[in-house]
Every structure is written in structure tokens, then in C-alpha cells.
Design a protein around this motif. Structure first.
Motif, PDB file in Angstrom:
ATOM      1  N   THR A  30      90.950  60.115  30.716  1.00 29.61           N
ATOM      2  CA  THR A  30      91.177  58.874  31.461  1.00 29.61           C
ATOM      3  C   THR A  30      91.943  57.796  30.706  1.00 29.61           C
ATOM      4  N   ASP A  31      92.034  57.881  29.395  1.00 29.79           N
ATOM      5  CA  ASP A  31      92.667  56.828  28.604  1.00 29.79           C
ATOM      6  C   ASP A  31      93.941  57.353  27.940  1.00 29.79           C
ATOM      7  N   PRO A  32      95.110  56.860  28.349  1.00 27.45           N
ATOM      8  CA  PRO A  32      96.374  57.373  27.799  1.00 27.45           C
ATOM      9  C   PRO A  32      96.505  57.189  26.285  1.00 27.45           C
ATOM     10  N   TYR A  33      95.959  56.106  25.751  1.00 27.33           N
ATOM     11  CA  TYR A  33      96.041  55.872  24.301  1.00 27.33           C
ATOM     12  C   TYR A  33      95.294  56.974  23.546  1.00 27.33           C
ATOM     13  N   TYR A  34      94.052  57.227  23.936  1.00 22.89           N
ATOM     14  CA  TYR A  34      93.257  58.283  23.291  1.00 22.89           C
ATOM     15  C   TYR A  34      93.935  59.639  23.485  1.00 22.89           C
ATOM     16  N   ARG A  35      94.394  59.899  24.704  1.00 29.40           N
ATOM     17  CA  ARG A  35      95.036  61.190  24.991  1.00 29.40           C
ATOM     18  C   ARG A  35      96.242  61.394  24.079  1.00 29.40           C
ATOM     19  N   ASN A  36      97.045  60.350  23.877  1.00 23.55           N
ATOM     20  CA  ASN A  36      98.224  60.443  23.032  1.00 23.55           C
ATOM     21  C   ASN A  36      97.842  60.708  21.575  1.00 23.55           C
ATOM     22  N   ILE A  37      96.865  59.993  21.057  1.00 21.31           N
ATOM     23  CA  ILE A  37      96.428  60.187  19.666  1.00 21.31           C
ATOM     24  C   ILE A  37      95.910  61.609  19.464  1.00 21.31           C
ATOM     25  N   PHE A  38      95.009  62.040  20.348  1.00 20.97           N
ATOM     26  CA  PHE A  38      94.376  63.348  20.164  1.00 20.97           C
ATOM     27  C   PHE A  38      95.303  64.513  20.459  1.00 20.97           C
ATOM     28  N   SER A  39      96.329  64.315  21.279  1.00 21.52           N
ATOM     29  CA  SER A  39      97.221  65.423  21.638  1.00 21.52           C
ATOM     30  C   SER A  39      97.978  65.955  20.427  1.00 21.52           C
ATOM     31  N   ARG A  40      97.974  65.230  19.342  1.00 19.84           N
ATOM     32  CA  ARG A  40      98.693  65.643  18.136  1.00 19.84           C
ATOM     33  C   ARG A  40      97.884  66.593  17.252  1.00 19.84           C
ATOM     34  N   PHE A  41      96.660  66.923  17.662  1.00 26.73           N
ATOM     35  CA  PHE A  41      95.784  67.694  16.793  1.00 26.73           C
ATOM     36  C   PHE A  41      95.502  69.093  17.306  1.00 26.73           C
ATOM     37  N   THR A  42      95.666  70.045  16.411  1.00 28.34           N
ATOM     38  CA  THR A  42      95.200  71.403  16.596  1.00 28.34           C
ATOM     39  C   THR A  42      94.581  71.802  15.271  1.00 28.34           C
ATOM     40  N   LEU A  43      93.270  71.973  15.258  1.00 26.28           N
ATOM     41  CA  LEU A  43      92.604  72.328  14.015  1.00 26.28           C
ATOM     42  C   LEU A  43      91.167  72.760  14.258  1.00 26.28           C
ATOM     43  N   GLY A  44      90.625  73.395  13.243  1.00 28.12           N
ATOM     44  CA  GLY A  44      89.212  73.720  13.217  1.00 28.12           C
ATOM     45  C   GLY A  44      88.579  72.907  12.104  1.00 28.12           C
ATOM     46  N   MET A  45      87.511  72.204  12.409  1.00 28.89           N
ATOM     47  CA  MET A  45      86.869  71.358  11.418  1.00 28.89           C
ATOM     48  C   MET A  45      85.384  71.684  11.342  1.00 28.89           C
ATOM     49  N   VAL A  46      84.883  71.813  10.129  1.00 26.71           N
ATOM     50  CA  VAL A  46      83.470  72.059   9.891  1.00 26.71           C
ATOM     51  C   VAL A  46      82.890  70.821   9.215  1.00 26.71           C
ATOM     52  N   TYR A  47      81.786  70.323   9.766  1.00 28.77           N
ATOM     53  CA  TYR A  47      81.087  69.182   9.175  1.00 28.77           C
ATOM     54  C   TYR A  47      79.693  69.650   8.771  1.00 28.77           C
ATOM     55  N   VAL A  48      79.407  69.581   7.472  1.00 24.96           N
ATOM     56  CA  VAL A  48      78.111  69.971   6.934  1.00 24.96           C
ATOM     57  C   VAL A  48      77.346  68.691   6.603  1.00 24.96           C
ATOM     58  N   VAL A  49      76.184  68.543   7.215  1.00 19.57           N
ATOM     59  CA  VAL A  49      75.337  67.380   6.970  1.00 19.57           C
ATOM     60  C   VAL A  49      74.069  67.876   6.285  1.00 19.57           C
ATOM     61  N   ARG A  50      73.852  67.405   5.070  1.00 15.81           N
ATOM     62  CA  ARG A  50      72.706  67.844   4.275  1.00 15.81           C
ATOM     63  C   ARG A  50      71.591  66.808   4.294  1.00 15.81           C
ATOM     64  N   ASN A  51      70.442  67.212   3.788  1.00 16.67           N
ATOM     65  CA  ASN A  51      69.273  66.325   3.670  1.00 16.67           C
ATOM     66  C   ASN A  51      68.844  65.761   5.024  1.00 16.67           C
ATOM     67  N   LEU A  52      68.707  66.655   5.988  1.00 16.40           N
ATOM     68  CA  LEU A  52      68.273  66.245   7.323  1.00 16.40           C
ATOM     69  C   LEU A  52      66.838  65.722   7.272  1.00 16.40           C
ATOM     70  N   PRO A  53      66.518  64.771   8.144  1.00 15.93           N
ATOM     71  CA  PRO A  53      65.130  64.311   8.226  1.00 15.93           C
ATOM     72  C   PRO A  53      64.264  65.409   8.856  1.00 15.93           C
ATOM     73  N   PRO A  54      62.940  65.292   8.729  1.00 19.44           N
ATOM     74  CA  PRO A  54      62.033  66.357   9.193  1.00 19.44           C
ATOM     75  C   PRO A  54      62.264  66.818  10.640  1.00 19.44           C
ATOM     76  N   ALA A  55      62.469  65.913  11.577  1.00 19.21           N
ATOM     77  CA  ALA A  55      62.640  66.326  12.979  1.00 19.21           C
ATOM     78  C   ALA A  55      63.874  67.204  13.158  1.00 19.21           C
ATOM     79  N   LEU A  56      64.956  66.870  12.472  1.00 14.62           N
ATOM     80  CA  LEU A  56      66.162  67.689  12.577  1.00 14.62           C
ATOM     81  C   LEU A  56      66.031  68.977  11.766  1.00 14.62           C
TER      82      LEU A  56
END
Length: 157
Positions: A30-56
Motif C-alpha cells: 500500500t505504500d509506494p515509498y516502502y515498496r520502492n525501498i524494499f524492491s531493491r532487495f533479494t537476499l536470505g538473512m538469518v537472525y540469531v537471538v541468544r539468551n532468550l528469557p524463560p518463556a521463549l
């Protein structure tokens, strides 16, 4: 993992991540600005988050969460959550602890400040175009964080 008593999913739970992905997809449609920024990306990204709190930890069955996102020409093709690095090819490996991820999502710091303080590690894995991506990636990451801040979440203490 179910939502808490408030009906709001915990930050970084698979349910919360799905809501962030939905928000990004809605916005890029719905937003042309966001669409334009993101249209430039093709990639695979991995995000590792360590030290999770007990519930997670209970949710993931581990002290870390691994989030693997595939983006093709600005379209989120898939997002997977788990505890191990994917075998599939990826371009970026990002690492932080839960506290840093929470501070970024809540607006107490930014991805760039966290990176400069060496609290957020960004490693190009198989990404020869990395230097050209840095300025665009900085803008895109800040826009995603802005959208994520608007997705309700409960935070562990």
C-alpha cells in the motif's frame, strides 16, 4: 506458544514474527515509498537471538531463536523460526542477545547504534555485493523496525 493473558504475543515468538511479516507485506503493498525501498532487495538473512528469557526458551526449546527470512525483489517469500542455522544458502548472518533485540524493537536504541557498540553482529556470508547494500540495508532495516514497533508485544523482564 500462545499469546499471554493480554492476548498479545510475546516479543520474538513465532506469532509475533508472523504479525510483523504481515505488517511489512501490507505496507509494501500500500505504500509506494516502502515498496520502492524494499524492491531493491533479494537476499536470505538469518537472525540469531541468544539468551532468550524463560518463556521463549520454553517456546523454542532452546536458549536461542533462529529466524530465517527469504526476500525476493522486495517480497517476503518465507520466514522460518527455529533453533538451528539453516542449511540453505543465506547472505547475511545477524546475531544479538535478547536484551539488544528488545531495546531495538522498543526504540531504546537503533540497529546502527547497536552495531557500532558491537552488540549487534552483522556478517556477510555469501554476499559479494555487501558494500553496495549497506546504505540501502540501513534504510530498510530502520523501516522494518519502525513497523515492528507498531506490532503489539509483551516483553520478558
Amino acid at each position: 506458544m500462545n499469546t499471554g493473558k493480554s492476548g498479545v504475543p510475546p516479543f520474538l515468538s513465532p506469532e509475533w514474527i508472523n504479525e510483523v511479516v504481515a505488517a511489512v507485506r501490507r505496507t509494501t503493498r500500500t505504500d509506494p515509498y516502502y515498496r520502492n525501498i524494499f524492491s531493491r532487495f533479494t537476499l536470505g538473512m538469518v537472525y540469531v537471538v541468544r539468551n532468550l528469557p524463560p518463556a521463549l526458551r520454553e517456546c523454542y526449546g532452546s536458549e536461542q531463536a533462529v529466524i530465517f527470512a527469504r526476500v525476493d525483489k522486495g517480497q517476503i517469500k518465507s520466514v522460518e523460526t527455529g533453533t538451528e542455522l539453516p542449511e540453505e544458502r543465506h547472505h547475511l548472518l545477524v546475531k544479538s542477545d535478547y536484551r539488544v533485540a528488545q531495546q531495538i524493537a522498543s526504540g531504546k536504541t537503533t540497529p546502527v547504534n547497536s552495531f557500532l557498540r558491537r552488540k549487534l553482529i552483522v556478517q556477510p556470508v555469501d554476499f559479494p555485493q555487501w558494500p553496495a547494500y549497506v546504505p540501502k540495508a540501513r534504510i530498510a532495516v530502520n523501516l522494518i523496525v519502525k513497523l515492528a514497533k507498531n506490532v503489539p508485544a509483551t516483553y520478558a523482564r
